[in-house]
Design a protein around this motif. Structure first.
Motif, PDB file in Angstrom:
ATOM      1  N   GLN A 206       0.400  -1.203   0.240  1.00 40.07           N
ATOM      2  CA  GLN A 206       0.034   0.014   0.084  1.00 40.07           C
ATOM      3  C   GLN A 206       1.120   1.500   0.240  1.00 40.07           C
ATOM      4  N   LYS A 209       2.268   1.411  -3.200  1.00 40.24           N
ATOM      5  CA  LYS A 209       1.582   2.262  -4.345  1.00 40.24           C
ATOM      6  C   LYS A 209       1.131   3.684  -3.795  1.00 40.24           C
ATOM      7  N   ASP A 213       1.993   6.669  -6.723  1.00 39.54           N
ATOM      8  CA  ASP A 213       0.975   7.670  -7.073  1.00 39.54           C
ATOM      9  C   ASP A 213       1.290   9.345  -7.035  1.00 39.54           C
ATOM     10  N   TYR A 260       1.807  -7.599  -4.538  1.00 43.84           N
ATOM     11  CA  TYR A 260       1.367  -7.378  -5.550  1.00 43.84           C
ATOM     12  C   TYR A 260       2.492  -7.439  -6.846  1.00 43.84           C
ATOM     13  N   ASP A 261       1.699  -7.263  -7.969  1.00 42.70           N
ATOM     14  CA  ASP A 261       2.217  -6.904  -8.827  1.00 42.70           C
ATOM     15  C   ASP A 261       3.093  -5.770  -9.067  1.00 42.70           C
ATOM     16  N   PRO A 262       3.865  -4.589  -9.122  1.00 47.07           N
ATOM     17  CA  PRO A 262       4.404  -3.733  -8.645  1.00 47.07           C
ATOM     18  C   PRO A 262       4.299  -3.560 -10.568  1.00 47.07           C
ATOM     19  N   GLU A 264       2.558  -3.886 -13.102  1.00 49.12           N
ATOM     20  CA  GLU A 264       0.929  -4.388 -13.337  1.00 49.12           C
ATOM     21  C   GLU A 264       0.258  -2.610 -12.112  1.00 49.12           C
ATOM     22  N   TYR A 265       0.596  -2.363 -11.442  1.00 47.42           N
ATOM     23  CA  TYR A 265       0.067  -1.083 -11.120  1.00 47.42           C
ATOM     24  C   TYR A 265       0.229   0.253 -11.668  1.00 47.42           C
ATOM     25  N   SER A 268      -1.345   0.842 -14.291  1.00 47.10           N
ATOM     26  CA  SER A 268      -2.542   1.093 -14.880  1.00 47.10           C
ATOM     27  C   SER A 268      -2.583   2.714 -14.153  1.00 47.10           C
ATOM     28  N   ALA A 269      -1.420   3.039 -12.603  1.00 49.42           N
ATOM     29  CA  ALA A 269      -1.383   4.425 -12.380  1.00 49.42           C
ATOM     30  C   ALA A 269      -0.589   5.185 -13.752  1.00 49.42           C
ATOM     31  N   TYR A 342       2.298  -7.274 -19.969  1.00 45.36           N
ATOM     32  CA  TYR A 342       2.070  -6.087 -19.712  1.00 45.36           C
ATOM     33  C   TYR A 342       1.803  -4.745 -20.950  1.00 45.36           C
TER      34      TYR A 342
END
Length: 550
Positions: A206, A209, A213, A260-262, A264-265, A268-269, A342
């Motif tokens: 968390q 992420k 962000d 988590y899959d960094p 992938e995040y 998306s971000a 990806y």
């Protein structure tokens, strides 16, 4: 007896000398100031406080922005208002009110010779006045317009005058924020947890992420439209891989699976913000050092454990030997995992090919894997890298034609004294001769979509001048269809170990202006993200934002 009388006299004289407060000592520094190119002569000159905050008369801010300034003597509070923004600064308080919200200050309002003095950087950033501080010349340039034209007193006298034509339109529909140059990129380094994720975020998905962000939001606010995220720092990964171990920057332990899959995040971000994401690979570097603790901490499926015969120790690091075809195939396979798995916008390689100016033990490979019977080991090494660059590009474009593929080599291909077609430089290291990166061949054959040379020198650095190198690279890509992005050294701005021309954000802005001379320059990539979004020396982020939007 006479000696004692003399000593007593000296002591009395010392006691009678005035004791100046820290702020007045700093005021002895002669600071000049200009607004939109015109020199100002305030009745009370700017000064720097003991806490290194530049103070200017409130009238300067009022003049630059048309802001209203009121002083309440009873509460010793200055109220500065413009539009819907209202600032309240009270003498002696370490906080200010910005639209009633409390904001911490290093130095609040002060009274000097009957004039209200305000902290320049704080007030300007709140109200939109752009500030450029030149440490070398002790000069402040303020800009209230939509375009920065540069201060009337140049930051470094030896910096060449750079003409500023209007920036050509470069229509690249795949890049968001297409104003001026299309590419406005920033490198995000993960090795050593430099830019992201922080060391303190280990095992905390968390927090990682949230940090990413925040970094993206700051870069986006500055005007960046692409990030180049290091996903393979040391023959490991920040993505799900069947070939290489998870990177230790995520958990503190190489090979440990994160929650988590960094990547992938990350994808998306970035895409949620309209920002391109380019996956940055260090191709042949296996480790950053060879300390016992580092080697002991390598995961069981690290390449140095699985294929020790592929690995060469050089320059206190482990490298994957580019001369071994199976080793090159291994790296291509790891890149293709990301391309196929990806939704990335690009694959990006840096300059970790062969290490420069060190012994590299590859005699056995030279004998065993030289089917073309190349007589010179240097030419054989360049051929190994050429094969790697060509094959990887072919596979990327076959799998996903829309994915951009490029390389960021060392900024000097060859010096003119070595090769008449080289650049007018005297660099001690060159990409062609020391790293065996034959960028000219890659460009001429169209094996890559773009080249992003790392031109990390100033406009006045005689051995490798920025402008001369941009000129040279422009000629290299002209008519080839290969895009040219310039790698720029944001990390040098404000670094006290650097020379005077880097003690201001003007160096980067002047370089961007020079890029604007050429239609062939499709943009730039700044190294590194945190040096802009977090460290932000001399307000570099605001300066870049202002330039990008002008």
């Amino acid at each position: 007896m006479n000696y004692r009388k003399w000593l007593l006299g000296v002591m009395v004289l010392m006691l009678l000398l005035p004791v100046w407060p820290a702020g007045l000592r700093a005021a002895a520094v002669q600071i000049t100031i200009e607004l939109d190119g015109e020199m100002l002569s305030p009745d009370v000159p700017p000064y720097i406080t003991a806490s290194n905050v530049t103070m200017v008369p409130a009238g300067v801010v009022s003049q630059g922005l048309g802001a209203a300034v009121a002083w309440d003597q009873s509460s010793k509070t200055a109220t500065i208002s413009k539009g819907e923004t209202v600032l309240k600064l009270t003498s002696g308080k370490q906080t200010a009110l910005v639209n009633a919200a409390s904001v911490r200050l290093d130095t609040s309002v002060q009274i000097r010779q009957g004039r209200v003095m305000v902290p320049l950087r704080f007030v300007s950033e709140q109200l939109g006045l752009q500030v450029v501080w030149n440490q070398a010349t002790k000069h402040i340039a303020l800009y209230s317009n939509a375009e920065i034209t540069g201060p009337s007193t140049p930051s470094v006298p030896t910096v060449p005058t750079v003409p500023v034509p209007s920036a050509p339109s470069v229509p690249v529909p795949t890049l968001p924020g297409n104003t001026g140059k299309a590419m406005k990129g920033a490198w995000i380094s993960t090795v050593f947890n430099l830019d992201w994720p922080s060391v303190s975020s280990a095992n905390n998905a968390q927090k990682q992420k949230q940090e990413f962000d925040s970094l993206l939001d700051k870069l986006q606010a500055t005007g960046f439209n692409a990030v180049f995220v290091q996903v393979r720092p040391s023959a490991d990964s920040l993505y799900t891989s069947q070939i290489v171990p998870w990177s230790k920057v995520l958990t503190g332990t190489q090979g440990k699976v994160p929650d988590y899959d960094p990547l992938e995040y990350i994808v998306s971000a970035a895409h949620q913000r309209g920002i391109q994401i380019h996956a940055w690979f260090n191709p042949f570097r296996a480790t950053t050092d060879t300390a016992a603790a580092t080697l002991a901490g390598l995961a069981g499926n690290h390449v140095s454990k699985v294929h020790p015969d592929w690995v060469v120790k050089a320059d206190s690091k482990l490298y994957i030997n580019p001369g071994i075809p199976e080793a090159r195939r291994h790296i291509i396979d790891t890149v293709m995992e990301v391309v196929k798995g990806y939704d990335i916008d690009g694959v990006h390689l840096d300059d970790y090919f062969y290490p420069s100016n060190v012994t590299f033990a590859d005699d056995a490979a030279f004998k065993a894997y030289n089917a073309s019977a190349i007589s010179s080991k240097a030419d054989w090494r360049r051929d190994n890298i050429n094969q790697f660059i060509r094959q990887l590009g072919q596979e990327i474009h076959t799998a996903k034609p829309s994915v951009s593929y490029g390389v960021s080599p060392f900024g000097v291909w060859r010096n003119k004294k070595t090769d008449s077609s080289g650049s007018d430089t005297t660099a001690g290291v060159t990409a062609y001769d020391d790293m065996y990166a034959d960028t000219r061949t890659w460009i001429k054959n169209g094996w890559i979509d773009y080249i992003a040379p790392q031109i990390y020198w100033s406009l006045s650095f005689s051995a490798a001048r920025y402008d001369k190198l941009v000129d040279w690279w422009v000629d290299e890509v002209k008519g080839t269809g290969v895009k040219l992005y310039i790698g720029q050294a944001a990390y040098k701005v404000g670094d006290t170990k650097q020379t005077a021309e880097w003690q201001s954000g003007e160096q980067i802005i002047n370089q961007l202006k020079y890029n604007d001379k050429y239609e062939e320059v499709d943009g730039s990539i700044m190294f590194r993200a945190n040096d802009i979004a977090v460290r932000n020396p001399y307000g570099l982020a605001s300066l870049l934002a202002f330039y990008f939007k002008s």
